[in-house]
Design an enzyme around this catalytic site. Sequence first.
Site, PDB file in Angstrom:
ATOM      1  N   PHE A   1      -9.819 -30.807  26.881  1.00  0.00           N
ATOM      2  CA  PHE A   1     -10.753 -29.957  27.626  1.00  0.00           C
ATOM      3  C   PHE A   1     -11.083 -28.717  26.822  1.00  0.00           C
ATOM      4  O   PHE A   1     -10.186 -28.047  26.306  1.00  0.00           O
ATOM      5  CB  PHE A   1     -10.138 -29.553  28.975  1.00  0.00           C
ATOM      6  CG  PHE A   1     -10.038 -30.683  29.957  1.00  0.00           C
ATOM      7  CD1 PHE A   1      -8.973 -31.580  29.911  1.00  0.00           C
ATOM      8  CD2 PHE A   1     -11.026 -30.868  30.903  1.00  0.00           C
ATOM      9  CE1 PHE A   1      -8.887 -32.635  30.803  1.00  0.00           C
ATOM     10  CE2 PHE A   1     -10.951 -31.931  31.801  1.00  0.00           C
ATOM     11  CZ  PHE A   1      -9.885 -32.814  31.750  1.00  0.00           C
TER      12      PHE A   1
ATOM     13  N   CYS B   1     -19.966 -17.722  33.871  1.00  0.00           N
ATOM     14  CA  CYS B   1     -20.721 -18.621  34.743  1.00  0.00           C
ATOM     15  C   CYS B   1     -21.852 -17.835  35.383  1.00  0.00           C
ATOM     16  O   CYS B   1     -21.740 -16.625  35.603  1.00  0.00           O
ATOM     17  CB  CYS B   1     -19.826 -19.231  35.836  1.00  0.00           C
ATOM     18  SG  CYS B   1     -20.716 -20.482  36.786  1.00  0.00           S
TER      19      CYS B   1
ATOM     20  N   CYS C   1     -19.311 -19.388  43.014  1.00  0.00           N
ATOM     21  CA  CYS C   1     -18.943 -20.220  44.169  1.00  0.00           C
ATOM     22  C   CYS C   1     -17.692 -19.647  44.830  1.00  0.00           C
ATOM     23  O   CYS C   1     -16.683 -19.428  44.148  1.00  0.00           O
ATOM     24  CB  CYS C   1     -18.694 -21.659  43.730  1.00  0.00           C
ATOM     25  SG  CYS C   1     -20.098 -22.327  42.832  1.00  0.00           S
TER      26      CYS C   1
ATOM     27  N   CYS D   1     -14.528 -21.574  44.022  1.00  0.00           N
ATOM     28  CA  CYS D   1     -14.209 -21.940  42.628  1.00  0.00           C
ATOM     29  C   CYS D   1     -12.710 -21.840  42.335  1.00  0.00           C
ATOM     30  O   CYS D   1     -12.074 -20.821  42.635  1.00  0.00           O
ATOM     31  CB  CYS D   1     -14.964 -21.040  41.658  1.00  0.00           C
ATOM     32  SG  CYS D   1     -14.733 -21.541  39.932  1.00  0.00           S
ATOM     33  N   ASP D   2     -12.187 -22.914  41.745  1.00  0.00           N
ATOM     34  CA  ASP D   2     -10.731 -22.968  41.499  1.00  0.00           C
ATOM     35  C   ASP D   2     -10.368 -22.576  40.074  1.00  0.00           C
ATOM     36  O   ASP D   2      -9.268 -22.859  39.592  1.00  0.00           O
ATOM     37  CB  ASP D   2     -10.195 -24.390  41.805  1.00  0.00           C
ATOM     38  CG  ASP D   2     -10.785 -25.439  40.861  1.00  0.00           C
ATOM     39  OD1 ASP D   2     -10.450 -26.622  41.051  1.00  0.00           O
ATOM     40  OD2 ASP D   2     -11.561 -25.083  39.953  1.00  0.00           O
ATOM     41  N   THR D   3     -11.318 -21.944  39.390  1.00  0.00           N
ATOM     42  CA  THR D   3     -11.088 -21.665  37.964  1.00  0.00           C
ATOM     43  C   THR D   3     -11.321 -20.205  37.623  1.00  0.00           C
ATOM     44  O   THR D   3     -12.335 -19.622  38.032  1.00  0.00           O
ATOM     45  CB  THR D   3     -12.057 -22.536  37.129  1.00  0.00           C
ATOM     46  OG1 THR D   3     -11.840 -23.903  37.474  1.00  0.00           O
ATOM     47  CG2 THR D   3     -11.830 -22.352  35.636  1.00  0.00           C
TER      48      THR D   3
ATOM     49  N   GLU E   1     -19.138 -31.148  32.157  1.00  0.00           N
ATOM     50  CA  GLU E   1     -19.137 -30.777  33.579  1.00  0.00           C
ATOM     51  C   GLU E   1     -20.114 -29.610  33.731  1.00  0.00           C
ATOM     52  O   GLU E   1     -19.912 -28.564  33.107  1.00  0.00           O
ATOM     53  CB  GLU E   1     -17.723 -30.323  34.007  1.00  0.00           C
ATOM     54  CG  GLU E   1     -16.629 -31.341  33.768  1.00  0.00           C
ATOM     55  CD  GLU E   1     -16.428 -32.288  34.929  1.00  0.00           C
ATOM     56  OE1 GLU E   1     -16.956 -32.017  36.026  1.00  0.00           O
ATOM     57  OE2 GLU E   1     -15.753 -33.316  34.733  1.00  0.00           O
TER      58      GLU E   1
ATOM     59  N   HIS F   1      -5.323 -34.234  38.940  1.00  0.00           N
ATOM     60  CA  HIS F   1      -4.436 -33.339  38.191  1.00  0.00           C
ATOM     61  C   HIS F   1      -3.651 -32.423  39.121  1.00  0.00           C
ATOM     62  O   HIS F   1      -2.476 -32.129  38.875  1.00  0.00           O
ATOM     63  CB  HIS F   1      -5.224 -32.530  37.157  1.00  0.00           C
ATOM     64  CG  HIS F   1      -6.442 -31.835  37.693  1.00  0.00           C
ATOM     65  ND1 HIS F   1      -7.531 -32.527  38.192  1.00  0.00           N
ATOM     66  CD2 HIS F   1      -6.750 -30.526  37.794  1.00  0.00           C
ATOM     67  CE1 HIS F   1      -8.438 -31.652  38.570  1.00  0.00           C
ATOM     68  NE2 HIS F   1      -8.013 -30.440  38.338  1.00  0.00           N
TER      69      HIS F   1
HETATM   70  C1  LIG Z   1     -14.735 -25.325  37.519  1.00  0.00           C
HETATM   71  S1  LIG Z   1     -16.176 -26.307  37.512  1.00  0.00           S
HETATM   72  C2  LIG Z   1     -16.806 -25.982  35.874  1.00  0.00           C
HETATM   73  C3  LIG Z   1     -18.057 -26.734  35.516  1.00  0.00           C
HETATM   74  C4  LIG Z   1     -19.352 -26.334  36.238  1.00  0.00           C
HETATM   75  N1  LIG Z   1     -19.446 -24.893  36.367  1.00  0.00           N
HETATM   76  C5  LIG Z   1     -19.465 -27.018  37.584  1.00  0.00           C
HETATM   77  O1  LIG Z   1     -19.358 -26.320  38.616  1.00  0.00           O
HETATM   78  O2  LIG Z   1     -19.654 -28.245  37.581  1.00  0.00           O
HETATM   79  C6  LIG Z   1     -15.504 -27.959  37.288  1.00  0.00           C
HETATM   80  C7  LIG Z   1     -15.525 -28.827  38.507  1.00  0.00           C
HETATM   81  O3  LIG Z   1     -14.636 -28.336  39.492  1.00  0.00           O
HETATM   82  C8  LIG Z   1     -15.260 -28.411  40.759  1.00  0.00           C
HETATM   83  N2  LIG Z   1     -14.585 -27.447  41.632  1.00  0.00           N
HETATM   84  C9  LIG Z   1     -14.522 -26.097  41.467  1.00  0.00           C
HETATM   85  N3  LIG Z   1     -13.767 -25.534  42.432  1.00  0.00           N
HETATM   86  C10 LIG Z   1     -13.352 -26.572  43.230  1.00  0.00           C
HETATM   87  C11 LIG Z   1     -12.555 -26.649  44.401  1.00  0.00           C
HETATM   88  N4  LIG Z   1     -12.016 -25.542  44.969  1.00  0.00           N
HETATM   89  N5  LIG Z   1     -12.325 -27.862  44.959  1.00  0.00           N
HETATM   90  C12 LIG Z   1     -12.846 -28.991  44.396  1.00  0.00           C
HETATM   91  N6  LIG Z   1     -13.615 -28.995  43.275  1.00  0.00           N
HETATM   92  C13 LIG Z   1     -13.855 -27.792  42.710  1.00  0.00           C
HETATM   93  C14 LIG Z   1     -16.715 -28.103  40.424  1.00  0.00           C
HETATM   94  O4  LIG Z   1     -17.600 -28.477  41.440  1.00  0.00           O
HETATM   95  C15 LIG Z   1     -16.904 -28.938  39.197  1.00  0.00           C
HETATM   96  O5  LIG Z   1     -17.163 -30.286  39.535  1.00  0.00           O
HETATM   97  N1  LIG Z   2      -7.119 -32.334  34.565  1.00  0.00           N
HETATM   98  C1  LIG Z   2      -8.270 -31.702  34.810  1.00  0.00           C
HETATM   99  N2  LIG Z   2      -9.389 -32.436  35.036  1.00  0.00           N
HETATM  100  C2  LIG Z   2     -10.554 -31.768  35.216  1.00  0.00           C
HETATM  101  N3  LIG Z   2     -11.810 -32.280  35.420  1.00  0.00           N
HETATM  102  C3  LIG Z   2     -12.706 -31.273  35.501  1.00  0.00           C
HETATM  103  C4  LIG Z   2     -12.017 -30.060  35.347  1.00  0.00           C
HETATM  104  C5  LIG Z   2     -12.694 -28.758  35.244  1.00  0.00           C
HETATM  105  O1  LIG Z   2     -12.106 -27.696  35.544  1.00  0.00           O
HETATM  106  O2  LIG Z   2     -13.862 -28.784  34.756  1.00  0.00           O
HETATM  107  C6  LIG Z   2     -10.649 -30.366  35.187  1.00  0.00           C
HETATM  108  C7  LIG Z   2      -9.440 -29.621  35.036  1.00  0.00           C
HETATM  109  O3  LIG Z   2      -9.418 -28.368  35.106  1.00  0.00           O
HETATM  110  N4  LIG Z   2      -8.293 -30.335  34.823  1.00  0.00           N
HETATM  111  S1  SF4 Z   3     -17.536 -24.099  40.474  1.00  0.00           S
HETATM  112 FE1  SF4 Z   3     -16.901 -22.234  39.385  1.00  0.00          FE
HETATM  113  S2  SF4 Z   3     -17.498 -22.608  37.267  1.00  0.00           S
HETATM  114 FE2  SF4 Z   3     -18.625 -24.134  38.505  1.00  0.00          FE
HETATM  115  S3  SF4 Z   3     -20.568 -23.155  39.039  1.00  0.00           S
HETATM  116 FE3  SF4 Z   3     -19.180 -22.611  40.696  1.00  0.00          FE
HETATM  117  S4  SF4 Z   3     -18.325 -20.627  40.048  1.00  0.00           S
HETATM  118 FE4  SF4 Z   3     -19.228 -21.561  38.237  1.00  0.00          FE
HETATM  119 MG   LIG Z   4     -10.513 -27.585  36.905  1.00  0.00          MG
END
Ligand SMILES: C[S@@+](CC[C@H](N)C(=O)[O-])C[C@H]1O[C@@H](n2cnc3c(N)ncnc32)[C@H](O)[C@@H]1O
Ligand SMILES: Nc1nc2[nH]cc(C(=O)O)c2c(=O)[nH]1
Ligand code: SF4
Ligand SMILES: [Mg+2]
Length: 199
Positions: A30, A36, A40, A43-45, A100, A193
């Site tokens: 990865f 960004c 959102c 968002c988990d990141t 992604e 994961h």
């Molecule tokens: C962190 S995002 C990064 C890539 C891009 N910004 C996007 O939103 O597709 C990666 C994936 O995690 C999903 N995601 C983010 N937060 C999530 C959550 N709390 N539960 C499930 N999927 C989540 C997003 O929809 C996306 O498919």
């Molecule tokens: N193992 C793993 N798989 C993923 N697929 C999409 C991810 C992401 O954060 O984009 C993700 C991530 O964060 N970890």
């Molecule tokens: S899920 Fe997180 S990284 Fe993806 S578009 Fe939303 S705020 Fe941006």
């Molecule tokens: Mg992720």
Amino acid sequence: MNHDVRTYKVNEIFYSLQGEGHHAGKAAVFVRFAKCNLHCSFCDTNFDEYTEMSAQQIIENVQQYAPCNFVVITGGEPTLQVTATLLQLFHVHGYYVSMETNGTHPIPKGVDWITCSPKKAFIEAGDVQIKQANEIKVVYDGIHPISTFGIEAEERYVQPCDVGDESRNKEILQKAIQFVKTHPQWKLSLQLHKLIGIQ
Ligand SMILES: C[S@@+](CC[C@H](N)C(=O)[O-])C[C@H]1O[C@@H](n2cnc3c(N)ncnc32)[C@H](O)[C@@H]1O
Ligand SMILES: Nc1nc2[nH]cc(C(=O)O)c2c(=O)[nH]1
Ligand code: SF4
Ligand SMILES: [Mg+2]
């Protein structure tokens, strides 16, 4: 030698298994880009921290995980930074590149597999940029209607939103299962994961 002189804001590079969607279960390197254009609520990141890296530094970091040749470009929103030049470098070194993206910006030439996860808020503003993807992966909160937002894709996934609360997550999962049962052209995408405790 690569002549791409620009640097990229890279949040992290890690080796794990793709946890989501079509390629779930596949070993993947990865490359998470910082920043960004959306915010959102679910968002988990945390994608704010970053290191400035050249294309050459990125590829050398990724190569430490050989023989894996499957790269997942993610973020943050990778389309804010990723260039066709960087993607070409991955291909020159034999990588298959999946991306992604939230679908708000055009995809640079050279992505082998596009995973689009459109976000309602932005789509409603009519700002969606991409019309096609290999897979669409809609995060479902159990409340808002599930839509492809007019994006064409070979595969459609509904991914239960992880709201950070076990009982709510269970409720959302049941609703997602029910949706797939009543819309069998969709598949369920779990965040494997998180279930198996890997990055
Ligand atoms: C962190 S995002 C990064 C890539 C891009 N910004 C996007 O939103 O597709 C990666 C994936 O995690 C999903 N995601 C983010 N937060 C999530 C959550 N709390 N539960 C499930 N999927 C989540 C997003 O929809 C996306 O498919
Ligand atoms: N193992 C793993 N798989 C993923 N697929 C999409 C991810 C992401 O954060 O984009 C993700 C991530 O964060 N970890
Ligand atoms: S899920 Fe997180 S990284 Fe993806 S578009 Fe939303 S705020 Fe941006
Ligand atoms: Mg992720």
